[in-house]
Write a protein that holds these residues in place. Structure first.
Motif, PDB file in Angstrom:
ATOM      1  N   UNK A  96      32.334  47.464  38.599  1.00 53.72           N
ATOM      2  CA  UNK A  96      31.538  48.290  39.498  1.00 53.72           C
ATOM      3  C   UNK A  96      30.220  48.715  38.887  1.00 53.72           C
ATOM      4  N   UNK A  97      29.997  50.028  38.815  1.00 54.13           N
ATOM      5  CA  UNK A  97      28.737  50.534  38.277  1.00 54.13           C
ATOM      6  C   UNK A  97      28.677  50.261  36.779  1.00 54.13           C
ATOM      7  N   UNK A 174      31.031  41.286  45.046  1.00 55.84           N
ATOM      8  CA  UNK A 174      30.482  41.409  43.701  1.00 55.84           C
ATOM      9  C   UNK A 174      29.420  42.511  43.663  1.00 55.84           C
ATOM     10  N   UNK A 175      29.479  43.342  42.638  1.00 53.91           N
ATOM     11  CA  UNK A 175      28.504  44.424  42.476  1.00 53.91           C
ATOM     12  C   UNK A 175      27.382  43.938  41.553  1.00 53.91           C
ATOM     13  N   UNK A 273      33.242  39.735  37.763  1.00 56.40           N
ATOM     14  CA  UNK A 273      34.622  39.672  38.244  1.00 56.40           C
ATOM     15  C   UNK A 273      35.490  38.896  37.272  1.00 56.40           C
ATOM     16  N   UNK A 274      36.751  39.290  37.192  1.00 57.31           N
ATOM     17  CA  UNK A 274      37.792  38.500  36.535  1.00 57.31           C
ATOM     18  C   UNK A 274      38.717  38.032  37.649  1.00 57.31           C
ATOM     19  N   UNK A 275      38.626  36.748  37.995  1.00 56.22           N
ATOM     20  CA  UNK A 275      39.357  36.218  39.137  1.00 56.22           C
ATOM     21  C   UNK A 275      40.823  35.928  38.811  1.00 56.22           C
ATOM     22  N   UNK A 276      41.060  35.439  37.624  1.00 56.48           N
ATOM     23  CA  UNK A 276      42.420  35.122  37.176  1.00 56.48           C
ATOM     24  C   UNK A 276      42.361  34.885  35.676  1.00 56.48           C
ATOM     25  N   UNK A 346      30.099  35.390  36.344  1.00 56.22           N
ATOM     26  CA  UNK A 346      28.992  36.048  35.650  1.00 56.22           C
ATOM     27  C   UNK A 346      27.768  36.102  36.549  1.00 56.22           C
ATOM     28  N   UNK A 347      26.914  37.090  36.299  1.00 59.94           N
ATOM     29  CA  UNK A 347      25.646  37.212  37.001  1.00 59.94           C
ATOM     30  C   UNK A 347      24.542  36.599  36.152  1.00 59.94           C
TER      31      UNK A 347
END
Length: 351
Positions: A96-97, A174-175, A273-276, A346-347
């Motif tokens: 998140x933040x 996604x943040x 994010x951690x998807x799996x 990843x961003x």
């Protein structure tokens, strides 16, 4: 003897829907960042230089995504995995933040699944944990599952509940804390010329470098995150259980692998994010970790032309370089050299 001490929860102590508010809020300091850098050598520019973070539109330099993960995770250990055999996997993790020095992290967890193992000595506990800052803003929301010993072997098995685990986190969830609109992104200072547009789905990257795990570093890391699991801390207990050695905390491997990805993915400035994820095999002090990554998806973010996302699979191995390395055998099982299989997002800036 006094009963004021706590032995931690065993498998039979968990119930579906149980909510746990974890003790000891954790205020993040500049020292935490320095120690994290010393442990893993992470070189991503946005979490290494305040000036670079500000050039990406952040108010100041945040902590590394995975340091935020460790601090949120560490709060859960005394209640969830103090008596664990091993942490097994992750799903549905959303960052998140940004977390900044001076922020205070608090974590709560909800038990969402239970399954006793066939040996009757342990079982798998599924929890959803949410870390928030002092303003109540979400820092990390994720699911993990962990194998936990039974304290009373005669305790009846609970009804089996296995939750439906989410797939990859959707683009709209996604943040994105960065704002590069109208700003120049310096690829030279970032350490790589390759941006979102330069990666192709199916591309594999051997990150080349390796890092050897030291016992002292692992112990310092688990203390830093207040991760009190016996399998990491207590050599005597491991010997009594005939395991013989302390297991390296799985998150330690994730941070090592992420640091290694800088060579090839330097502009992936943070994890969204951690998807799996799966800890495929144990690691111990003295093992050398290598990593390779595959681009699973190139994601356009809604309304954004300055930042994109790459969904990656990073596979970490021990004592085996990753060039042209298969990670599963003919039987479909992970090879013994594979220690981590992580699907995450990843961003990364766009051209």
């Amino acid at each position: 003897m006094s009963t004021k001490t706590v032995a931690g929860n065993y498998f039979e102590d968990f119930t579906i829907g149980q909510e746990i508010v974890h003790a000891t809020p954790r205020t993040v300091t500049e020292g935490d960042i320095a120690l994290y850098t010393a442990l893993y050598g992470s070189r991503f520019a946005a979490t290494s230089a305040a000036t670079f973070a500000e050039s990406m539109g952040l108010e100041r330099m945040p902590v590394d995504s995975l340091l935020a993960f460790h601090l949120v995770f560490g709060k859960t250990v005394p209640d969830i995995s103090l008596n664990a055999v091993a942490n097994l996997g992750y799903a549905g993790g959303v960052f998140g933040v940004p977390l900044y020095p001076g922020d205070t992290v608090t974590t709560t967890s909800t038990v969402i699944g239970l399954k006793e193992n066939s040996n009757g000595r342990s079982g798998v506990v599924y929890v959803r944990s949410v870390g928030t800052n002092q303003k109540g803003e979400m820092v990390l929301d994720y699911i993990r599952w962990v194998m936990v010993n039974k304290g009373n072997l005669d305790a009846p098995a609970p009804e089996i509940v296995i939750p439906d685990l989410p797939g990859a986190v959707a683009a709209e969830d996604l943040k994105v804390p960065y704002d590069l609109a109208g700003r120049d992104y310096d690829t030279v200072l970032a350490g790589s010329p390759y941006l979102w547009d330069d990666y192709e789905v199916g591309e594999r990257i051997d990150h080349v470098d390796g890092m050897t795990i030291e016992e002292a570093e692992h112990m310092l890391a688990t203390r830093l995150y207040q991760n009190t699991a016996k399998v990491h801390f207590n050599q005597h207990a491991q010997a009594q259980a005939k395991i013989g050695r302390r297991l390296i905390y799985g998150g330690h491997i994730i941070s090592l692998a992420r640091a290694l990805t800088f060579n090839g993915l330097a502009n992936g400035q943070s994890i969204a994010a951690i998807n799996a994820g799966a800890h495929a095999n144990p690691t111990f002090a003295g093992d050398t970790v290598y990593a390779w990554s595959e681009v699973l998806e190139r994601i356009e973010l809604p309304g954004r032309t300055d930042i994109g996302a790459l969904r990656l699979r990073t596979v970490a191995t021990k004592d085996l370089p990753c060039a042209d390395f298969p990670y599963r055998g003919e039987d479909g099982k992970y090879l013994p050299q594979v220690v981590l299989d992580l699907d995450y997002t990843v961003l990364i800036p766009r051209r």
